[in-house]
Design an enzyme around this catalytic site. Structure first.
Site, mmCIF file in Angstrom:
data_model
loop_
_atom_site.group_PDB
_atom_site.id
_atom_site.type_symbol
_atom_site.label_atom_id
_atom_site.label_comp_id
_atom_site.label_asym_id
_atom_site.label_seq_id
_atom_site.Cartn_x
_atom_site.Cartn_y
_atom_site.Cartn_z
ATOM 1 N N GLY A 14 0.802 -1.212 0.002
ATOM 2 C CA GLY A 14 -0.021 0.131 0.038
ATOM 3 C C GLY A 14 0.691 1.308 -0.048
ATOM 4 O O GLY A 14 0.330 2.304 0.514
ATOM 5 N N SER A 15 1.919 1.192 -0.663
ATOM 6 C CA SER A 15 2.718 2.438 -0.689
ATOM 7 C C SER A 15 1.995 3.621 -1.771
ATOM 8 O O SER A 15 2.107 4.867 -1.229
ATOM 9 C CB SER A 15 4.244 2.435 -1.239
ATOM 10 O OG SER A 15 4.137 1.944 -2.490
ATOM 11 N N ARG A 67 -15.918 -14.800 -9.419
ATOM 12 C CA ARG A 67 -15.371 -13.378 -9.516
ATOM 13 C C ARG A 67 -16.608 -12.526 -9.648
ATOM 14 O O ARG A 67 -16.731 -11.312 -8.829
ATOM 15 C CB ARG A 67 -14.871 -13.304 -11.012
ATOM 16 C CG ARG A 67 -13.899 -12.478 -11.161
ATOM 17 C CD ARG A 67 -13.072 -12.385 -12.480
ATOM 18 N NE ARG A 67 -11.986 -13.480 -12.516
ATOM 19 C CZ ARG A 67 -10.768 -13.355 -11.856
ATOM 20 N NH1 ARG A 67 -10.486 -12.391 -11.538
ATOM 21 N NH2 ARG A 67 -10.027 -14.343 -12.167
ATOM 22 N N MET A 92 -4.425 -7.090 -6.871
ATOM 23 C CA MET A 92 -3.969 -8.052 -7.432
ATOM 24 C C MET A 92 -5.212 -9.282 -7.780
ATOM 25 O O MET A 92 -5.025 -10.443 -8.078
ATOM 26 C CB MET A 92 -2.992 -9.042 -6.643
ATOM 27 C CG MET A 92 -1.656 -8.243 -6.566
ATOM 28 S SD MET A 92 -0.873 -7.458 -7.732
ATOM 29 C CE MET A 92 0.089 -8.908 -8.201
ATOM 30 N N ASN A 109 -5.803 2.958 -12.337
ATOM 31 C CA ASN A 109 -4.935 1.870 -12.086
ATOM 32 C C ASN A 109 -3.499 2.546 -12.413
ATOM 33 O O ASN A 109 -3.463 3.378 -13.149
ATOM 34 C CB ASN A 109 -4.812 0.662 -12.865
ATOM 35 C CG ASN A 109 -3.962 -0.614 -12.395
ATOM 36 O OD1 ASN A 109 -3.610 -0.533 -10.963
ATOM 37 N ND2 ASN A 109 -3.467 -1.068 -13.271
ATOM 38 N N HIS A 111 0.462 1.172 -12.913
ATOM 39 C CA HIS A 111 1.322 0.236 -13.407
ATOM 40 C C HIS A 111 3.018 0.528 -13.599
ATOM 41 O O HIS A 111 3.070 1.796 -14.082
ATOM 42 C CB HIS A 111 0.778 -0.500 -14.811
ATOM 43 C CG HIS A 111 1.568 -1.492 -15.354
ATOM 44 N ND1 HIS A 111 1.326 -2.784 -14.723
ATOM 45 C CD2 HIS A 111 2.474 -1.728 -16.233
ATOM 46 C CE1 HIS A 111 2.133 -3.868 -15.267
ATOM 47 N NE2 HIS A 111 2.779 -3.150 -16.040
HETATM 48 C C1 GRF Z 1 3.206 -0.828 -7.738
HETATM 49 O O1 GRF Z 1 4.336 -0.959 -8.228
HETATM 50 C C2 GRF Z 1 2.068 -0.623 -8.810
HETATM 51 O O2 GRF Z 1 2.705 0.165 -9.876
HETATM 52 C C3 GRF Z 1 1.936 -1.966 -9.036
HETATM 53 O O3 GRF Z 1 1.835 -2.741 -7.891
HETATM 54 C C4 GRF Z 1 2.931 -1.989 -7.081
HETATM 55 C C5 GRF Z 1 1.963 -1.736 -5.607
HETATM 56 O O4 GRF Z 1 2.797 -1.366 -4.873
HETATM 57 N N1 GRF Z 1 0.262 -1.966 -9.766
HETATM 58 P P1 GRF Z 1 2.144 -0.597 -3.431
HETATM 59 O O5 GRF Z 1 1.311 -1.774 -2.768
HETATM 60 O O6 GRF Z 1 1.432 0.453 -3.749
HETATM 61 O O7 GRF Z 1 3.513 -0.377 -2.508
#
Ligand code: GRF
Length: 218
Positions: A14-15, A67, A92, A109, A111
């Site tokens: 969750g950063s 789902r 995820m 989102n 990525h």
């Molecule tokens: C990040 O690199 C994001 O781009 C990808 O998953 C990672 C999640 O990291 N989708 P965090 O949980 O936000 O630290």
């Protein structure tokens, strides 16, 4: 003006969620983080959301037969909390086309690559293996296909000699934490919006030429 109500969906540390929470602490930021949902009960991000005093909910995909039922529970929680925009941040689970279309234009989102290159998993390892010299991150609208959907903003990051996947990931992550709040702000302010299959921007944004690294606009 009332602040937009944001839900963040996480599965892990969750950063990026934390970066959005921090941005929203600024009284001038147009969003309030109203809800954090994790599909994993043990996601470390849940504790961080708790520390920030944000409403948390665990909706464990394993508790559902399919789902569709899992997503119906997500949808109900978002509706109950009167959510305006949903940010996936290391979430995820693949979402169905129905969920993406129910939240069309309001579901985004982040990525860790310059999409459409290097979609999917193990992105940093794959970039190192491929020998690319430029990496980066992308914030995009979510569509039915994984890591596709109209791009809102991107930031490029160099790949340096001696980088391994972890070093590169850390450099990209720093930019992710800037890009995500900036792109969300663009949307909430109406300076970027989904039009058909592409994103249109307010002229004041395109005129700056800064869309590759969107600034938080005053
Ligand atoms: C990040 O690199 C994001 O781009 C990808 O998953 C990672 C999640 O990291 N989708 P965090 O949980 O936000 O630290």
């Amino acid at each position: 003006m009332a602040k937009a109500r944001i839900a963040i969906l996480i599965s892990g540390r969750g950063s990026n969620m934390q970066a959005l929470i921090d941005a929203a602490r600024d009284p001038d930021y147009p969003a309030e983080i109203a809800l954090v949902i994790s599909n994993r009960p043990k996601a470390p991000g849940l504790a961080k959301a708790g520390e920030a005093g944000i409403q948390r909910e665990v909706i464990n995909h394993k508790d559902f037969e399919n789902r569709e039922d899992f997503e119906a529970a997500l949808h109900d929680a978002l509706k109950t909390a009167k959510i305006d925009f949903v940010c996936l941040a290391g979430f995820m689970r693949v979402l169905t086309g129905k969920f993406a279309s129910d939240w069309r234009g309001r579901l985004i989102n982040i990525h860790p690559s310059l999409l459409p290159s290097f979609e999917g998993l193990h992105v940093h390892e794959r970039m190192i293996e491929a020998g690319v010299k430029l990496a980066g991150c992308t914030v995009h609208f979510v569509s039915a296909e994984v890591d596709s959907g109209p791009i809102i903003g991107q930031t490029a990051v160099p790949v340096l000699p001696g980088d391994d996947a972890d070093k590169l990931a850390a450099r990209i992550l720093e930019e992710e934490h800037r890009l995500y709040p900036a792109c969300l702000k663009l949307l909430i302010d109406g300076n970027a919006r989904l039009t058909g299959a592409s994103v249109t921007y307010d002229e004041s944004i395109t005129a700056t030429g800064a869309l590759s690294n969107p600034p938080i606009k005053d």
